[in-house]
Design a protein around this motif. Structure first.
Motif, PDB file in Angstrom:
ATOM      1  N   GLU A 135       0.825  -1.200   0.000  1.00  0.00           N
ATOM      2  CA  GLU A 135       0.000   0.000   0.000  1.00  0.00           C
ATOM      3  C   GLU A 135       0.866   1.260   0.000  1.00  0.00           C
ATOM      4  OE1 GLU A 135      -2.696  -0.122   3.251  1.00  0.00           O
ATOM      5  OE2 GLU A 135      -3.371  -2.156   2.838  1.00  0.00           O
ATOM      6  N   HIS A 154       2.403   1.631  -3.448  1.00  0.00           N
ATOM      7  CA  HIS A 154       1.379   2.075  -4.394  1.00  0.00           C
ATOM      8  C   HIS A 154       1.136   3.577  -4.261  1.00  0.00           C
ATOM      9  CE1 HIS A 154      -2.171   1.985  -6.941  1.00  0.00           C
ATOM     10  NE2 HIS A 154      -2.858   2.583  -5.971  1.00  0.00           N
ATOM     11  N   SER A 155       1.091   4.072  -3.032  1.00  0.00           N
ATOM     12  CA  SER A 155       0.883   5.506  -2.816  1.00  0.00           C
ATOM     13  C   SER A 155       2.033   6.319  -3.403  1.00  0.00           C
ATOM     14  CB  SER A 155       0.750   5.786  -1.315  1.00  0.00           C
ATOM     15  OG  SER A 155       0.617   7.170  -1.071  1.00  0.00           O
ATOM     16  N   GLU A 192       1.796   6.404  -7.271  1.00  0.00           N
ATOM     17  CA  GLU A 192       0.777   7.328  -7.768  1.00  0.00           C
ATOM     18  C   GLU A 192       1.340   8.742  -7.891  1.00  0.00           C
ATOM     19  OE1 GLU A 192      -2.499   7.034  -5.096  1.00  0.00           O
ATOM     20  OE2 GLU A 192      -3.561   5.562  -6.324  1.00  0.00           O
ATOM     21  N   THR A 193       2.188   9.119  -6.933  1.00  0.00           N
ATOM     22  CA  THR A 193       2.752  10.467  -6.942  1.00  0.00           C
ATOM     23  C   THR A 193       3.743  10.668  -8.076  1.00  0.00           C
ATOM     24  OG1 THR A 193       2.501  10.603  -4.538  1.00  0.00           O
ATOM     25  CG2 THR A 193       4.036  12.154  -5.567  1.00  0.00           C
ATOM     26  N   MET A 237       2.155   7.584   5.510  1.00  0.00           N
ATOM     27  CA  MET A 237       2.270   8.777   4.684  1.00  0.00           C
ATOM     28  C   MET A 237       3.728   9.222   4.583  1.00  0.00           C
ATOM     29  SD  MET A 237       0.655  12.590   5.215  1.00  0.00           S
ATOM     30  CE  MET A 237       1.884  13.018   6.446  1.00  0.00           C
ATOM     31  N   ALA A 294       5.785   6.741   2.451  1.00  0.00           N
ATOM     32  CA  ALA A 294       5.458   6.969   1.042  1.00  0.00           C
ATOM     33  C   ALA A 294       6.124   8.239   0.533  1.00  0.00           C
ATOM     34  CB  ALA A 294       3.945   7.050   0.862  1.00  0.00           C
TER      35      ALA A 294
END
Length: 679
Positions: free
Chosen positions: A397, A400-401, A404-405, A433, A436
């Protein structure tokens, strides 16, 4: 047990341990109510003053800073003996008040620095002081250097000084002994043993070490040097200029004085050479017939002083470079924002062009917000104020975050991005957070500094008790010296400047700080320029055994939520109107208030379901409005959301203490706010 006192944030001691240096002056720094002085609270001091004071207090060399028109005096522990009985009253007081007895000497030099910005240098100046209640002759070597404030003016001065009274008196005593008992080796040896600084006596044309004191051994290492020619005993001294200087002194009979000269010394055969800086004198020693028969060597190791001054200059240079970079990076998004706003206002613009302009404004504003967030994060880390929100999360997860950025940049440059994750779920106890954020920064750097069509890999797995994540690329690579420099604040690798796509040079420093807060490490490796780079994140002891199922999101879709009655209060008219319009577009009924008094009256009259309150309003601020709403029976069920530009941990705590349910920092993420409003 009474907990130890908190170190002052300006203090960093040995090995980075806060508060390890200058305990006496550190306590004085904490005890003084600076808000009652011309300097104001330390949190508001200019960066240059904070840097100068930090260097001063953390040095073991006598230093002080005089700041402002009244020349407020801040000094370190090493300077206390120089003050005598003037300490501690002199700390935080005007310099002229403390040194009125010698101001006729100091005053004109201070004026030269403060008015003209020219540094001064004074060597072994005789000063008649009354520092202990009686006049005494003292000798000092010192320099005054200007310190510039944030506006580029001269805010104060920095001084590194040496009291040479013991050295002067020792030299006088030495001359007396040489004159009266030149052939009495025992007397001279006794003096050597008690001489300040390093001392040696070289005899004959071959400059044979006849006497050497302990301080000299500390400088060059405890090697077998007595009875041996100087450059046979210390071969690394050759080709550093000392052979020529000693030969000239021996041939001419003229002494030589060196100040801050570099010296590369190898303390033993297996040791790496060290660079030291020394102040010294080569004094010819004459025989009874008046001929030079040797050379007397005396000096001091001033490496700490030289490095402190260099560090101050480097910090000042880095500050200037950072400010220039910051101005550049903030101007870059401002230009398209203004241009896009002009397009959107143009009567000739069609719907498609206006939509494009609004997308530009939103994208560039988000870029500016990211720059500011990075600055705030690195500041919180450096002051130990950033708090992680640890929770079990699956590594997939987090990755993946991050993807995306960074994916738009990777696709724009046509890179191949290969991600290899463990087949079995791997859960970590981390701040998802923040982790990531680290990975997206590493991937973004790999994309920026790899030529178009390059290859980037992200490989993760468990190695023993560690989770290891590697980001590799086949980009421009790094020189060996750059492997450490890239993690410094505001660092920009020179070979990569023409490829950079914006940034303040704090991304890797921030990433290393975030990984460090997790108890891990971030390391860079490269085979050299053009050979690509690899960044390795190690998170020791972070693995959570087993993998719990992710809880489903049971909240209803945003479109299904009923519109709410919302009170919005902000003293900025544009912010107030735009926030109201956005919430109305989402289907809510909105009441607007331009200040705290209007907000309180509207809340009492309408009993809204939600109140979004700006904190910094005139009259009644947001905290006071929240407290008064909560004090009423009808205010218990209103959802209160604080909207503010202040995002420190203490600001969040203060908002909750005032009665707010949520704390949101500007610029607000509309989707996040919509979630809070409709939750």
């Amino acid at each position: 047990m009474t907990p130890p006192p908190k170190p002052h944030p300006l203090l960093l001691g040995d090995s980075g341990t806060p508060g390890a240096a200058s305990p006496t002056t550190a306590r004085l720094l904490d005890d003084i109510d600076w808000s009652e002085t011309p300097l104001g609270p330390p949190q508001q001091w200019p960066q240059s003053l904070r840097i100068a004071v930090s260097i001063c207090l953390n040095s073991r060399f006598p230093m002080f800073v005089w700041w402002g028109p009244s020349l407020v005096n801040i000094y370190n522990d090493a300077y206390i003996p120089i003050l005598g009985k003037k300490h501690p009253r002199a700390f935080g007081r005007p310099a002229r008040e403390s040194w009125s007895d010698i101001w006729d000497v100091l005053g004109p030099q201070v004026d030269t620095v403060m008015n003209q910005g020219r540094a001064t240098w004074n060597e072994r100046v005789l000063l008649q002081m009354e520092r202990n209640g009686y006049p005494e002759d003292t000798w000092f070597t010192w320099s005054y250097s200007p310190i510039h404030d944030d506006q580029g003016g001269i805010g104060g001065l920095f001084c590194a000084c040496t009291e040479e009274t013991p050295a002067v008196l020792a030299e006088r005593e030495r001359d007396r002994l040489v004159r009266e008992a030149q052939d009495t080796a025992r007397t001279l040896e006794t003096w050597f043993d008690h001489a300040p600084g390093f001392v040696a006596l070289l005899r004959g044309r071959d400059l044979v070490f006849e006497m050497v004191n302990e301080a000299y051994y500390q400088l060059v290492g405890h090697r077998d040097i007595e009875g041996r020619p100087a450059f046979e005993a210390l071969p690394e001294m050759r080709h550093q200029g000392f052979e020529e200087i000693l030969g000239r002194v021996y041939d001419t009979g003229e002494p030589f004085i060196g100040r801050g000269l570099p010296l590369s010394v190898q303390r033993d055969a297996a040791a790496t050479p060290q660079e030291r800086f020394i102040d010294f004198i080569y004094q010819p020693v004459r025989n009874a017939d008046g001929q030079v028969g040797g050379i007397f060597v005396q000096g001091y190791d001033v490496t700490d002083q030289v490095l402190a001054v260099k560090a101050l200059r480097d910090d000042d240079r880095r500050k200037d470079e950072f400010l220039a970079t910051l101005a550049h990076e903030l101007r870059n998004p401002l230009a398209p924002i203004r241009q896009a706003a002009a397009v959107a206002r143009s009567p000739a613009a069609d719907t498609q062009r206006r939509t494009w302009a609004l997308d530009v404004i939103e994208r560039q504003a988000s870029h500016m917000a990211l720059l500011l967030d990075d600055l705030l994060d690195i500041s919180r880390i450096s002051r130990g104020r950033l708090v992680l929100r640890l929770e079990p999360v699956e590594l997939r997860e987090v990755v993946h975050s991050a993807l995306e950025t960074v994916r738009p940049l990777v696709e724009r440059k046509n890179h191949i991005l290969d991600v290899k994750l463990p087949a079995q779920p791997l859960r970590l106890n981390v701040d998802a957070m923040r982790l990531a954020q680290v990975l997206s920064n590493l991937l973004s750097n790999a994309a920026k500094y790899t030529d178009e069509g390059g290859r980037i890999e992200l490989v993760a797995g468990q190695e023993g008790d560690e989770v290891v994540i590697r980001v590799r690329d086949n980009g421009i690579g790094l020189e060996p010296r750059a492997l450490a420099e890239i993690f410094e604040m505001f660092s920009q690798v020179s070979s990569a400047l023409d490829r950079a796509e914006g940034g303040l040079g704090i991304g890797l420093s921030l990433s290393r700080g975030l990984v460090g807060l997790h108890g891990g490490t971030l390391q860079a490796d490269s085979a050299g320029p053009g050979e690509g780079s690899e960044f390795t994140v190690r998170l020791p002891g972070s693995v959570v055994v087993g993998a719990s199922a992710k809880q489903p999101d049971l909240s209803p879709p945003a479109a299904a939520r009923a519109g709410r009655l919302i009170l919005v209060a902000d003293d900025n008219p544009d912010a107030l109107q735009t926030m109201g319009a956005l919430l109305e577009i989402e289907g809510h009924r909105v009441e607007l208030a331009a200040n705290g008094e209007q907000a309180l009256a509207a809340a009492q009259a309408l009993k809204p379901e939600v109140a979004v309150l700006d904190i910094g309003m005139p009259g009644l601020n947001g905290y006071e409005v929240a407290r008064r709403i909560r004090a009423q029976p009808w205010g218990a069920d209103i959802r209160l959301i604080a909207l503010t530009g202040w995002g420190q941990a203490e600001d969040v705590e203060r908002a909750h203490a005032a009665g707010f349910d949520h704390h949101v920092t500007k610029p607000v993420d509309l989707d996040a706010l919509q979630e809070l409003v409709g939750a």
